[in-house]
Motif scaffolding. Structure first.
Motif, PDB file in Angstrom:
ATOM      1  N   THR A 143     -38.411  37.053  58.560  1.00  0.00           N
ATOM      2  CA  THR A 143     -39.577  37.413  59.365  1.00  0.00           C
ATOM      3  C   THR A 143     -40.005  38.844  59.069  1.00  0.00           C
ATOM      4  OG1 THR A 143     -38.330  38.286  61.242  1.00  0.00           O
ATOM      5  CG2 THR A 143     -38.747  35.903  61.217  1.00  0.00           C
ATOM      6  N   LEU A 144     -41.274  39.131  59.323  1.00  0.00           N
ATOM      7  CA  LEU A 144     -41.775  40.479  59.098  1.00  0.00           C
ATOM      8  C   LEU A 144     -41.271  41.444  60.156  1.00  0.00           C
ATOM      9  CD1 LEU A 144     -45.429  39.707  58.017  1.00  0.00           C
ATOM     10  CD2 LEU A 144     -43.434  40.162  56.594  1.00  0.00           C
ATOM     11  N   VAL A 145     -40.969  40.934  61.347  1.00  0.00           N
ATOM     12  CA  VAL A 145     -40.480  41.786  62.435  1.00  0.00           C
ATOM     13  C   VAL A 145     -39.045  42.238  62.170  1.00  0.00           C
ATOM     14  CG1 VAL A 145     -39.957  41.855  64.901  1.00  0.00           C
ATOM     15  CG2 VAL A 145     -42.023  40.711  64.103  1.00  0.00           C
ATOM     16  N   ALA A 146     -38.241  41.333  61.626  1.00  0.00           N
ATOM     17  CA  ALA A 146     -36.837  41.639  61.339  1.00  0.00           C
ATOM     18  C   ALA A 146     -36.425  40.899  60.064  1.00  0.00           C
ATOM     19  CB  ALA A 146     -35.949  41.243  62.505  1.00  0.00           C
ATOM     20  N   PRO A 147     -36.737  41.461  58.900  1.00  0.00           N
ATOM     21  CA  PRO A 147     -36.416  40.771  57.643  1.00  0.00           C
ATOM     22  C   PRO A 147     -34.913  40.579  57.454  1.00  0.00           C
ATOM     23  CG  PRO A 147     -37.224  43.000  57.226  1.00  0.00           C
ATOM     24  CD  PRO A 147     -37.354  42.759  58.690  1.00  0.00           C
ATOM     25  N   SER A 148     -34.566  39.511  56.736  1.00  0.00           N
ATOM     26  CA  SER A 148     -33.144  39.237  56.499  1.00  0.00           C
ATOM     27  C   SER A 148     -32.623  39.995  55.282  1.00  0.00           C
ATOM     28  CB  SER A 148     -32.915  37.742  56.333  1.00  0.00           C
ATOM     29  OG  SER A 148     -33.773  37.219  55.330  1.00  0.00           O
ATOM     30  N   ALA A 149     -33.491  40.254  54.302  1.00  0.00           N
ATOM     31  CA  ALA A 149     -33.098  41.000  53.095  1.00  0.00           C
ATOM     32  C   ALA A 149     -34.348  41.612  52.474  1.00  0.00           C
ATOM     33  CB  ALA A 149     -32.402  40.082  52.092  1.00  0.00           C
ATOM     34  N   LEU A 150     -34.128  42.598  51.615  1.00  0.00           N
ATOM     35  CA  LEU A 150     -35.228  43.325  50.993  1.00  0.00           C
ATOM     36  C   LEU A 150     -35.180  43.190  49.476  1.00  0.00           C
ATOM     37  CD1 LEU A 150     -34.803  46.609  53.065  1.00  0.00           C
ATOM     38  CD2 LEU A 150     -36.483  44.784  53.466  1.00  0.00           C
ATOM     39  N   LEU A 151     -36.335  43.010  48.863  1.00  0.00           N
ATOM     40  CA  LEU A 151     -36.472  43.070  47.421  1.00  0.00           C
ATOM     41  C   LEU A 151     -36.718  44.534  47.074  1.00  0.00           C
ATOM     42  CD1 LEU A 151     -36.852  41.572  44.683  1.00  0.00           C
ATOM     43  CD2 LEU A 151     -39.297  41.515  45.222  1.00  0.00           C
ATOM     44  N   VAL A 152     -35.919  45.093  46.163  1.00  0.00           N
ATOM     45  CA  VAL A 152     -36.030  46.521  45.845  1.00  0.00           C
ATOM     46  C   VAL A 152     -36.350  46.726  44.376  1.00  0.00           C
ATOM     47  CG1 VAL A 152     -34.520  47.251  47.737  1.00  0.00           C
ATOM     48  CG2 VAL A 152     -33.535  46.772  45.492  1.00  0.00           C
ATOM     49  N   GLY A 153     -36.956  47.883  44.091  1.00  0.00           N
ATOM     50  CA  GLY A 153     -37.328  48.186  42.727  1.00  0.00           C
ATOM     51  C   GLY A 153     -37.288  49.672  42.439  1.00  0.00           C
ATOM     52  N   VAL A 154     -37.638  50.009  41.221  1.00  0.00           N
ATOM     53  CA  VAL A 154     -37.726  51.404  40.782  1.00  0.00           C
ATOM     54  C   VAL A 154     -39.058  51.574  40.067  1.00  0.00           C
ATOM     55  CG1 VAL A 154     -35.237  51.768  40.568  1.00  0.00           C
ATOM     56  CG2 VAL A 154     -36.537  50.949  38.602  1.00  0.00           C
ATOM     57  N   PHE A 155     -39.468  52.831  39.916  1.00  0.00           N
ATOM     58  CA  PHE A 155     -40.687  53.124  39.183  1.00  0.00           C
ATOM     59  C   PHE A 155     -40.351  53.361  37.726  1.00  0.00           C
ATOM     60  CE2 PHE A 155     -43.828  56.022  37.392  1.00  0.00           C
ATOM     61  CZ  PHE A 155     -44.978  55.277  37.605  1.00  0.00           C
ATOM     62  N   ASP A 156     -41.002  52.617  36.846  1.00  0.00           N
ATOM     63  CA  ASP A 156     -40.856  52.791  35.413  1.00  0.00           C
ATOM     64  C   ASP A 156     -42.172  53.368  34.900  1.00  0.00           C
ATOM     65  OD1 ASP A 156     -41.496  51.568  32.575  1.00  0.00           O
ATOM     66  OD2 ASP A 156     -39.312  51.589  32.755  1.00  0.00           O
ATOM     67  N   PRO A 157     -42.130  54.478  34.172  1.00  0.00           N
ATOM     68  CA  PRO A 157     -43.374  55.112  33.714  1.00  0.00           C
ATOM     69  C   PRO A 157     -44.275  54.186  32.890  1.00  0.00           C
ATOM     70  CG  PRO A 157     -41.474  56.481  33.160  1.00  0.00           C
ATOM     71  CD  PRO A 157     -40.952  55.209  33.729  1.00  0.00           C
ATOM     72  N   ASP A 158     -43.678  53.237  32.157  1.00  0.00           N
ATOM     73  CA  ASP A 158     -44.467  52.336  31.324  1.00  0.00           C
ATOM     74  C   ASP A 158     -44.941  51.084  32.048  1.00  0.00           C
ATOM     75  OD1 ASP A 158     -44.103  54.026  29.104  1.00  0.00           O
ATOM     76  OD2 ASP A 158     -42.163  53.098  28.660  1.00  0.00           O
ATOM     77  N   ARG A 159     -44.143  50.608  33.010  1.00  0.00           N
ATOM     78  CA  ARG A 159     -44.460  49.323  33.658  1.00  0.00           C
ATOM     79  C   ARG A 159     -44.803  49.440  35.128  1.00  0.00           C
ATOM     80  NH1 ARG A 159     -39.689  45.470  32.550  1.00  0.00           N
ATOM     81  NH2 ARG A 159     -38.498  47.283  33.188  1.00  0.00           N
ATOM     82  N   GLY A 160     -44.715  50.616  35.716  1.00  0.00           N
ATOM     83  CA  GLY A 160     -44.986  50.767  37.148  1.00  0.00           C
ATOM     84  C   GLY A 160     -43.773  50.363  37.973  1.00  0.00           C
ATOM     85  N   LEU A 161     -44.000  49.750  39.127  1.00  0.00           N
ATOM     86  CA  LEU A 161     -42.895  49.321  39.992  1.00  0.00           C
ATOM     87  C   LEU A 161     -42.262  48.054  39.442  1.00  0.00           C
ATOM     88  CD1 LEU A 161     -44.440  50.004  43.501  1.00  0.00           C
ATOM     89  CD2 LEU A 161     -42.586  51.244  42.393  1.00  0.00           C
ATOM     90  N   VAL A 162     -40.945  48.103  39.230  1.00  0.00           N
ATOM     91  CA  VAL A 162     -40.209  46.997  38.628  1.00  0.00           C
ATOM     92  C   VAL A 162     -39.101  46.560  39.583  1.00  0.00           C
ATOM     93  CG1 VAL A 162     -38.777  46.324  36.655  1.00  0.00           C
ATOM     94  CG2 VAL A 162     -40.621  47.978  36.351  1.00  0.00           C
ATOM     95  N   PRO A 163     -39.052  45.273  39.962  1.00  0.00           N
ATOM     96  CA  PRO A 163     -37.945  44.799  40.802  1.00  0.00           C
ATOM     97  C   PRO A 163     -36.619  44.927  40.056  1.00  0.00           C
ATOM     98  CG  PRO A 163     -39.697  43.162  40.678  1.00  0.00           C
ATOM     99  CD  PRO A 163     -40.009  44.221  39.669  1.00  0.00           C
ATOM    100  N   VAL A 164     -35.565  45.400  40.767  1.00  0.00           N
ATOM    101  CA  VAL A 164     -34.248  45.552  40.142  1.00  0.00           C
ATOM    102  C   VAL A 164     -33.152  44.797  40.876  1.00  0.00           C
ATOM    103  CG1 VAL A 164     -34.780  47.771  39.083  1.00  0.00           C
ATOM    104  CG2 VAL A 164     -33.758  47.717  41.359  1.00  0.00           C
ATOM    105  N   GLY A 165     -33.436  44.297  42.078  1.00  0.00           N
ATOM    106  CA  GLY A 165     -32.415  43.592  42.834  1.00  0.00           C
ATOM    107  C   GLY A 165     -32.840  43.403  44.279  1.00  0.00           C
ATOM    108  N   ALA A 166     -31.855  43.200  45.103  1.00  0.00           N
ATOM    109  CA  ALA A 166     -32.115  42.949  46.523  1.00  0.00           C
ATOM    110  C   ALA A 166     -31.038  43.619  47.363  1.00  0.00           C
ATOM    111  CB  ALA A 166     -32.142  41.445  46.803  1.00  0.00           C
ATOM    112  N   SER A 167     -31.303  43.684  48.643  1.00  0.00           N
ATOM    113  CA  SER A 167     -30.327  44.260  49.570  1.00  0.00           C
ATOM    114  C   SER A 167     -29.361  43.180  50.036  1.00  0.00           C
ATOM    115  CB  SER A 167     -31.054  44.842  50.791  1.00  0.00           C
ATOM    116  OG  SER A 167     -31.547  43.796  51.614  1.00  0.00           O
TER     117      SER A 167
END
Length: 148
Positions: free
Chosen positions: A46-70
Motif C-alpha cells: 500500500t502507498l500508506v505503508a509499503p511492504s518493501a522499497l525498490l531502490v536505485g542509484v544515479f548513473d551519469p550515463d543512464r540516470g536513475l538505475v534500479p539496483v535492488g530492494a529493501s
C-alpha cells in the motif's frame, strides 16, 4: 571487517573451535554492513505503508538505475516512509526477492525519487545488490554517502 569492506567481502563465517570443518549450516555468518544513500524509486504494497522499497542509484550515463530492494519494512517504518512517498506513473509487476514467500512478481508503484539511508553489505555484483538493503531513515541533504 572495516579494513576489508573495499574488497567487497560479505562478512565472516564463524564456528566453534571444537566443531569439525563440515559444510553444514551449524556455523554463524556475520555480515558487515555500512550506510549508503540510495534513491527510493518505487514501493510494493500500500502507498500508506509499503511492504518493501525498490531502490536505485544515479548513473551519469543512464540516470536513475534500479539496483535492488529493501527488506520487508516494519509497520512503523512503513508508515513513516509512506508519508513522504508520492506516486508517479503506472504500477508494474516486478520480482522483489526481498519479500519472503513471493516468488512471483509483485505490483510496484513508481515514486517521485526520494533519497533514503540504507544499510548494505559487500555483496554487490556490478551495480546490483545481491542482498536486500535495510532502510534506516530518510536522508538529509547534508552528509550524503554514495554507494560504491
Amino acid at each position: 571487517m572495516g579494513d576489508h569492506l573495499p574488497a567487497r567481502l560479505e562478512g565472516l563465517v564463524l564456528k566453534r573451535v571444537d566443531q569439525p570443518y563440515v559444510a553444514e549450516r551449524i556455523w554463524w555468518k556475520y555480515r558487515a554492513r555500512w550506510p549508503v544513500d540510495l534513491v527510493i524509486l518505487g514501493a510494493a504494497g500500500t502507498l500508506v505503508a509499503p511492504s518493501a522499497l525498490l531502490v536505485g542509484v544515479f548513473d551519469p550515463d543512464r540516470g536513475l538505475v534500479p539496483v535492488g530492494a529493501s527488506v520487508r519494512l516494519r509497520r512503523t517504518v512503513a508508515r513513516e516512509i509512506g508519508r513522504v512517498l508520492v506516486p508517479t506513473g503506472r504500477a508494474r509487476r516486478r520480482r522483489l526477492a526481498t519479500l519472503p514467500g513471493t516468488g512471483e512478481p509483485v505490483l510496484v508503484q513508481p515514486m517521485v525519487p526520494v533519497v533514503g539511508e540504507f544499510l548494505v553489505d559487500g555483496a554487490i555484483e556490478e551495480v546490483r545488490l545481491r542482498h536486500p538493503a535495510r532502510f534506516l531513515r530518510r536522508a538529509t541533504s547534508a552528509g550524503c554517502r554514495r554507494a560504491h
